[in-house]
Write a protein that holds these residues in place. Structure first.
Motif, PDB file in Angstrom:
ATOM      1  N   TYR A  67      30.925  48.723  36.358  1.00 17.16           N
ATOM      2  CA  TYR A  67      29.604  49.341  36.396  1.00 17.16           C
ATOM      3  C   TYR A  67      29.549  50.357  37.538  1.00 17.16           C
ATOM      4  CZ  TYR A  67      28.371  45.343  33.491  1.00 17.16           C
ATOM      5  OH  TYR A  67      28.338  44.404  32.489  1.00 17.16           O
ATOM      6  N   TRP A  69      27.270  50.729  39.685  1.00 16.75           N
ATOM      7  CA  TRP A  69      26.713  50.178  40.925  1.00 16.75           C
ATOM      8  C   TRP A  69      27.736  49.362  41.725  1.00 16.75           C
ATOM      9  CZ3 TRP A  69      27.135  44.927  41.170  1.00 16.75           C
ATOM     10  CH2 TRP A  69      27.158  44.215  39.974  1.00 16.75           C
ATOM     11  N   GLN A  70      28.891  49.096  41.169  1.00 16.32           N
ATOM     12  CA  GLN A  70      29.850  48.230  41.844  1.00 16.32           C
ATOM     13  C   GLN A  70      30.616  48.984  42.925  1.00 16.32           C
ATOM     14  OE1 GLN A  70      32.046  46.651  38.488  1.00 16.32           O
ATOM     15  NE2 GLN A  70      30.958  44.696  38.619  1.00 16.32           N
ATOM     16  N   GLU A 105      23.537  52.648  49.049  1.00 13.89           N
ATOM     17  CA  GLU A 105      22.229  52.120  48.630  1.00 13.89           C
ATOM     18  C   GLU A 105      21.970  50.772  49.276  1.00 13.89           C
ATOM     19  OE1 GLU A 105      20.229  52.999  44.794  1.00 13.89           O
ATOM     20  OE2 GLU A 105      20.911  50.979  44.283  1.00 13.89           O
ATOM     21  N   GLU A 107      19.885  47.174  48.969  1.00 10.21           N
ATOM     22  CA  GLU A 107      19.168  46.259  48.086  1.00 10.21           C
ATOM     23  C   GLU A 107      18.414  45.241  48.941  1.00 10.21           C
ATOM     24  OE1 GLU A 107      20.747  43.829  44.393  1.00 10.21           O
ATOM     25  OE2 GLU A 107      21.001  42.673  46.247  1.00 10.21           O
ATOM     26  N   TYR A 117      15.052  48.737  46.023  1.00  6.32           N
ATOM     27  CA  TYR A 117      16.260  49.500  46.311  1.00  6.32           C
ATOM     28  C   TYR A 117      15.897  50.803  47.033  1.00  6.32           C
ATOM     29  CZ  TYR A 117      18.296  46.293  42.946  1.00  6.32           C
ATOM     30  OH  TYR A 117      18.705  45.161  42.294  1.00  6.32           O
ATOM     31  N   LYS A 119      17.940  54.344  48.048  1.00  5.39           N
ATOM     32  CA  LYS A 119      19.137  55.167  48.060  1.00  5.39           C
ATOM     33  C   LYS A 119      19.117  55.936  49.380  1.00  5.39           C
ATOM     34  CE  LYS A 119      20.260  57.275  44.262  1.00  5.39           C
ATOM     35  NZ  LYS A 119      20.288  58.282  43.161  1.00  5.39           N
ATOM     36  N   TYR A 152      25.407  48.721  49.774  1.00  8.07           N
ATOM     37  CA  TYR A 152      26.432  48.970  48.762  1.00  8.07           C
ATOM     38  C   TYR A 152      26.995  50.379  48.874  1.00  8.07           C
ATOM     39  CZ  TYR A 152      25.040  45.037  45.645  1.00  8.07           C
ATOM     40  OH  TYR A 152      24.787  43.808  45.091  1.00  8.07           O
ATOM     41  N   GLN A 154      28.539  52.823  46.101  1.00  8.96           N
ATOM     42  CA  GLN A 154      28.496  52.831  44.646  1.00  8.96           C
ATOM     43  C   GLN A 154      28.393  54.264  44.145  1.00  8.96           C
ATOM     44  OE1 GLN A 154      23.999  52.123  43.341  1.00  8.96           O
ATOM     45  NE2 GLN A 154      24.736  50.408  44.561  1.00  8.96           N
TER      46      GLN A 154
END
Length: 570
Positions: A67, A69-70, A105, A107, A117, A119, A152, A154
């Protein structure tokens, strides 16, 4: 006094933090990635400790991603409502022949287990050939209480491997140099006004003479988005009247977008836009044209998506030429490629990362007079793409393809109170590109009209106070013709009744940021100076309470230029 080498190094480190604007240590553990992968986590994909690095000796590769987002992530302890700075480096191993996103990002998990979230930093349209790219930004932790926070890396499409290095998250923000301009309005007098020197001579008794200096029109652009179907509706005279009475600039909301002017190939529909432009110009309202091309996938017509290669290039060129032909001499600005930080369909389809430069070059060569703009979001109201926008503006400016300015969309979040210091810092960042900034799409949201009024005032004051902001436009004003409805409106209902926000905005535009002064001649010994907002003025002379019509004068007070008024009494 003896200073040890340890003390010198410690002092140098502290000074380094101060000079960069940071006020705290790195809150991430193993942020330099020199000590393996812990405590970085890679959910449902693989983290590899690698010798590839931006600095030091190692980095972490994000491998077998399913994905976008990973990527490597880490839990971190943050404080509610506190300001933070974040940065890190990323390098792609593969780009699938198209531009990719790179994102840092945050979370936040709240106590009811819902998530939010932010960014915090982003780069757009990156390729393998870009090598290591720097992600850098500021953010504010939510005011709402949260129980966990995770940072993250991503952004790239699934199955694209990348390596990251040198990540930092610090309390406090990287503030750009203020250049002597604050953010709370104290400099408006300095940058939006000039001196009016008045000298009175001739006959008459000073005791019965008064001089009135009154501004009739502002020169600074305050404008709004205009919906052509409503403007052209014969039953909506109040809508037209409000625009004509209170704004001196306008941008067509949708009527000039490619999807509107050519929804199907060869079927053109420019007339609503042109009729609206002519109506506005008859009331001395100047026009921003929005937009030639929109690279976000969902706003590209299906018939265009069927094109490839040279045919696509030719169709785009013909469209740009037609836009310019239809509006030549009628508009002041054109947004060339809307939101190109957040979509690059044309670059990907043509496999030409520099195609945006070609769009500007074509438009500028065909009309060297109209002013060409970038236009994007998350650059002032939010910070995720601010540094990326600066990078893009520098690239376009350095290519010498006709860039005039940067449009900053400013759609503030739901019930979000604009922070004037954040706005100022982001405007300072964008100002490093060396081109004017226009606030092109302003709105705030609140059901509470007074809170909405406060938010509009704070945002408008911060913008008007900044020397590189050249114009401000709302993205609508009427609840029945606003994408955000009543929560953002200045007027509401069939009769366009002013809300508290509307009354506050008009008080700024038409009272506090306009000039009107009356001076009894007896008080000034024949000479006085008025500090006035830039724009058109009238001078009126009164004797015993009655105007002397033949002594009335008109003048325009220009930016960076004083004006002298001489009155010869009969």
């Amino acid at each position: 006094m003896t200073i040890t080498m340890t003390a010198v190094l410690l002092l140098a480190g502290l000074l380094g933090c101060v000079s960069g604007g940071r006020v705290g240590p790195n809150l991430l553990t193993n942020g330099d990635f020199e000590n393996g992968t812990d405590p970085w986590q890679c959910w449902n994909h693989q983290c590899i400790f690698t010798d590839d690095h931006y600095s030091g000796s190692h980095g972490i590769e994000s491998h077998n991603r399913g994905y976008a987002w990973q990527g490597p992530s880490q839990f971190v302890q943050l404080r509610q409502g506190q300001d933070y700075s974040v940065d890190g480096f990323m390098k792609l191993y593969y780009d699938a022949g198209r531009g990719q996103d790179a994102i840092l990002e945050l979370e936040f998990t709240y106590h009811d287990d819902s998530k939010g979230y932010i960014k915090a930093a982003a780069r757009s349209n990156i390729r393998v050939t870009d090598g290591w790219i720097h992600l850098k930004g500021n953010f504010r932790a939510p005011d709402r209480a949260f129980k966990t926070t995770r940072l993250y890396f991503q952004g790239p499409q699934p199955h694209i491997n990348y390596v990251v290095d040198d990540a930092a998250l610090r309390e406090g923000q990287d503030a750009n140099t203020d250049h002597g301009f604050g953010s709370s309005g104290e400099n408006i007098d300095k940058i939006r006004k000039s001196d009016i020197h008045v000298s009175v001579a001739g006959n008459g008794t000073s005791d019965d003479i008064e001089i009135k200096i009154v501004q009739t029109r502002k020169s600074f652009p305050f404008g709004t988005a205009v919906a052509a179907p409503r403007y052209l509706d014969s039953g909506l005279q109040r809508y037209r009247d409000f625009i004509h009475a209170h704004f001196n600039w306008a941008v067509l909301e949708n009527a000039l977008k490619w999807t509107e002017v050519e929804p199907n190939r060869g079927q053109y529909n420019y007339q609503p836009a042109l009729d609206t432009i002519h109506g506005l110009r008859e009331h001395n309202i100047k026009i921003r044209a929005h937009n030639m091309v929109w690279s976000v996938d969902q706003f590209v017509q299906s018939w265009i998506k069927a094109l490839w290669g040279q045919e696509l290039r030719t169709v785009v060129k013909d469209h740009i030429h037609m836009d310019i032909d239809k509006t030549r001499g009628l508009v002041e600005h054109w947004d060339v490629n809307n939101e190109n930080l957040h979509g690059w369909w044309y670059q990907n389809r043509l496999n030409d990362p520099s195609y945006n430069l070609e769009l500007f070059r074509m438009a500028h060569e065909y009309d060297p007079v109209v002013k060409l703009f970038l236009n994007d979001y998350n650059v002032v109201a939010w910070d995720g793409s601010t540094n990326d926008y600066l990078r893009q503006a520098r690239e376009v400016k350095n290519a010498n393809v006709g860039l005039y300015g940067m449009g900053a969309q400013c759609h503030f979040g739901d019930e979000e109170e604009p922070n004037v210091n954040d706005i100022n810092n982001r405007l300072n960042t964008l100002s490093q590109a060396g081109v004017p900034i226009w606030i092109t799409e302003l709105d705030v949201q609140s059901w509470d009209e007074n809170k909405r009024a406060d938010s509009y005032e704070k945002a408008l004051t911060a913008f008007y106070n900044h020397p590189n902001v050249e114009g401000i436009l709302f993205w609508g004003f009427w609840d029945q013709s606003h994408w955000r409805g009543e929560k953002a409106a200045l007027v509401k209902g069939d009769n366009l009744e002013l809300t508290a926000a509307g009354r506050r905005v008009l008080d700024l535009f038409e009272s506090r940021w306009m000039t009107e002064v009356t001076k009894p001649l007896a008080d000034v010994n024949g000479q006085f100076t008025v500090r006035g907002f830039h724009g058109d003025y009238e001078v009126h002379v009164y004797r015993n309470g009655h105007e002397v019509p033949e002594l009335m004068q008109n003048f325009t007070l220009e930016k960076n230029s004083d004006h002298t008024v001489t009155i010869n009494l009969p």
